[in-house]
Write a protein that holds these residues in place. Structure first.
Motif, short mmCIF file in Angstrom:
data_model
loop_
_atom_site.label_atom_id
_atom_site.label_comp_id
_atom_site.label_asym_id
_atom_site.label_seq_id
_atom_site.Cartn_x
_atom_site.Cartn_y
_atom_site.Cartn_z
N GLY A 1 53.11 -32.20 13.63
CA GLY A 1 52.85 -30.85 13.76
C GLY A 1 51.90 -30.90 14.96
N ALA A 2 50.88 -31.91 14.90
CA ALA A 2 49.92 -32.21 15.83
C ALA A 2 50.20 -32.61 17.34
N VAL A 3 51.10 -33.42 17.45
CA VAL A 3 51.81 -33.59 18.81
C VAL A 3 52.54 -32.35 19.23
N ARG A 4 53.03 -31.45 18.59
CA ARG A 4 53.65 -30.32 18.80
C ARG A 4 52.89 -29.26 19.56
N SER A 5 51.69 -29.06 18.66
CA SER A 5 50.49 -27.84 18.97
C SER A 5 49.82 -28.45 20.11
N ARG A 6 49.62 -29.84 20.25
CA ARG A 6 48.50 -30.41 21.46
C ARG A 6 49.47 -30.41 22.59
N PHE A 7 50.71 -30.72 22.60
CA PHE A 7 51.23 -30.60 23.87
C PHE A 7 51.67 -28.91 24.48
N ARG A 8 51.57 -28.27 23.37
CA ARG A 8 51.74 -26.74 23.71
C ARG A 8 50.35 -26.19 24.17
N ALA A 9 49.21 -26.98 23.57
CA ALA A 9 48.07 -26.71 24.16
C ALA A 9 47.74 -26.94 25.74
N CYS A 10 48.41 -28.19 25.90
CA CYS A 10 48.43 -28.72 27.18
C CYS A 10 49.11 -27.80 28.24
N VAL A 11 50.33 -27.25 27.90
CA VAL A 11 50.97 -26.55 28.93
C VAL A 11 50.35 -25.09 28.76
N ALA A 12 49.63 -24.63 27.99
CA ALA A 12 49.12 -23.35 27.95
C ALA A 12 47.81 -23.33 28.67
N GLU A 13 47.15 -24.63 28.66
CA GLU A 13 45.77 -24.72 29.56
C GLU A 13 46.40 -24.77 30.95
N LEU A 14 47.33 -25.42 31.39
CA LEU A 14 47.92 -25.51 32.75
C LEU A 14 48.22 -24.22 33.19
N THR A 15 48.76 -23.26 32.28
CA THR A 15 49.39 -21.95 32.70
C THR A 15 48.01 -21.10 32.93
N GLU A 16 47.06 -21.16 31.77
CA GLU A 16 45.68 -20.47 32.15
C GLU A 16 44.91 -20.69 33.55
N ARG A 17 45.00 -21.95 33.80
CA ARG A 17 44.27 -22.54 34.89
C ARG A 17 45.37 -22.36 36.23
N THR A 18 46.30 -21.45 36.15
CA THR A 18 47.18 -21.41 37.25
C THR A 18 47.98 -22.43 37.74
N VAL A 19 48.10 -23.72 37.19
CA VAL A 19 48.79 -24.82 37.66
C VAL A 19 50.19 -24.47 37.35
N LEU A 20 50.64 -24.12 36.10
CA LEU A 20 51.92 -23.54 36.19
C LEU A 20 52.12 -21.96 36.06
#
Length: 205
Positions: free
Chosen positions: A117-136
């Protein structure tokens, strides 16, 4: 070619000691393999006639090894990867939470020993972070590898930390590999890289 009980067990052990079987990462599998090796040896001991040509015993050995290989690979998740690439999305539905919320959930899951579960949630955090910072850009249905490719085009320095994390996410979430502290650490490293990257480094045009 004659084959003895000891030689049969040795050949089976040699085959099953290859690195791919170690990817199962489960002590129960190791115990089960040991039991199977004992069973193979006992079975061959009863059917292989030392005075014969040994071919029947050899064929049985190869067939049994093939069966054990399939079982181990299935348990390890190698043969159970779900569906095609199009189904291996980072988010089950449209993203509903912030990077900080996914990150907090991952930390709680890791503290509880739920590294899958931690792997799933942390990778989602990573992608969400990149989206929030307009990288994605905000786009539903993006896979882990698509996220790496898109982020790498925008900020090339992100490719190296993101690619191992995408491998881990896909193997654990969609390949049924077990989550481990080491695999979680690879995703944490990617998330930290996403948090540190400067948006001024975005490639223009």
């Amino acid at each position: 070619m004659d084959i003895s009980r000891e030689e049969a067990a040795a050949e089976a052990a040699k085959e099953l000691s290859k690195p791919v079987y170690g990817q199962a990462g489960d002590s129960l599998i190791s115990k089960a393999v040991g039991k199977v090796l004992e069973w193979i040896a006992d079975l061959l001991d009863g059917v292989v006639d030392p005075s014969g040509d040994g071919r029947v015993g050899l064929f049985m050995l190869l067939g049994l090894i093939a069966l054990v290989v399939v079982v181990v690979l299935w348990r390890a998740g190698v043969l159970r990867t779900s569906g095609g690439k199009s189904t291996q999305t980072v988010f089950d539905t449209e993203r509903q939470r912030s990077a900080a919320q996914y990150r907090s959930q991952a930390e709680q899951e890791a503290a509880a020993g739920d590294y899958t579960g931690a792997v799933r949630s942390r990778f989602r955090a990573c992608v969400a972070e990149l989206t929030e910072r307009t990288v994605l850009d905000e786009r539903a249905g993006r896979t882990a590898y698509e996220a790496v490719a898109d982020a790498g085009r925008a900020v090339p320095e992100l490719r190296d930390p993101l690619r191992p994390a995408a491998d881990v996410f896909t193997e654990v979430v969609y390949g049924n590999r077990p989550g481990t502290p080491e695999r979680y650490a690879a995703v944490v490293a990617a998330d930290e890289a996403a948090r540190r990257v400067s948006t001024r480094a975005l490639v223009q045009g």
